[in-house]
Design a protein around this motif. Structure first.
Motif, PDB file in Angstrom:
ATOM      1  N   ALA A   7       0.836  -1.208   0.000  1.00  0.00           N
ATOM      2  CA  ALA A   7       0.000   0.000   0.000  1.00  0.00           C
ATOM      3  C   ALA A   7       0.869   1.255   0.000  1.00  0.00           C
ATOM      4  CB  ALA A   7      -0.922  -0.003   1.214  1.00  0.00           C
ATOM      5  N   GLN A  11       1.099   4.081  -2.856  1.00  0.00           N
ATOM      6  CA  GLN A  11       0.813   5.498  -2.588  1.00  0.00           C
ATOM      7  C   GLN A  11       1.946   6.384  -3.099  1.00  0.00           C
ATOM      8  OE1 GLN A  11      -2.107   6.614  -1.608  1.00  0.00           O
ATOM      9  NE2 GLN A  11      -2.820   4.509  -1.396  1.00  0.00           N
ATOM     10  N   TYR A 105      -1.163  -5.894  -2.882  1.00  0.00           N
ATOM     11  CA  TYR A 105      -1.997  -4.726  -2.609  1.00  0.00           C
ATOM     12  C   TYR A 105      -3.090  -4.593  -3.657  1.00  0.00           C
ATOM     13  CZ  TYR A 105      -3.663  -0.005  -2.148  1.00  0.00           C
ATOM     14  OH  TYR A 105      -4.492   1.077  -2.032  1.00  0.00           O
TER      15      TYR A 105
END
Ligand code: HEC
Length: 112
Positions: A7, A11, A105
């Motif tokens: 994650a 990002q 993810y």
């Protein structure tokens, strides 16, 4: 990137185009000539399940071009894998681990 979760890597590297929630609505998306795909719907493709192997090749990118060509996707493999050490098992394992975390993810954000 060694200690980051999938994650967190997402990002940091992917939201500019694919958007915070993977919907293809990142701030860069309108600047591209083509539509940025919605990454929450990968499991709804022709295979009827999350196409992990295809996703892996797309993210790595090194073997996709120029034969198939994903013209707007950066070739992340060049960054994740040390190009100076193609035969170094440890360097390769580090790259694999980053790609695996990203795949995990993406799998976790699939919608039905
Ligand atoms: C510069 C914009 C940009 C960035 C940054 C970016 N992508 Fe992409 N991505 C695209 C575009 C545009 C496509 C559609 C294929 C192409 O390049 O023509 C795509 C395609 C994909 C696909 C294939 C989707 C499908 O329908 O098969 C995956 C998976 C993907 N990106 C994952 C990622 C991941 C993971 C990251 C971060 C490590 C990332 N992308 C960063 C622009 C981007």
């Amino acid at each position: 990137m060694a200690q980051m979760s999938g994650a967190e890597i997402y990002q940091q590297l992917c939201t500019s185009c694919h958007g915070v929630r993977g919907k293809g609505d990142g701030p860069m998306a309108p600047l591209l000539q083509i539509e940025v795909p919605d990454l929450t719907r990968l499991a709804q493709g022709p295979a009827g399940e999350f196409p992990a192997e295809q996703v892996r090749r797309t993210i790595d990118g090194r073997s996709e071009r120029p034969a198939h060509g994903l013209p707007y996707m950066p070739i992340w493999g060049l960054r994740f894998y040390d190009p100076e050490k193609p035969d170094d098992a440890e360097a390769r394992a580090r790259g694999d681990s980053i790609v695996e975390r990203l795949i995990g993810y993406l799998q976790s954000i699939q919608e039905d």
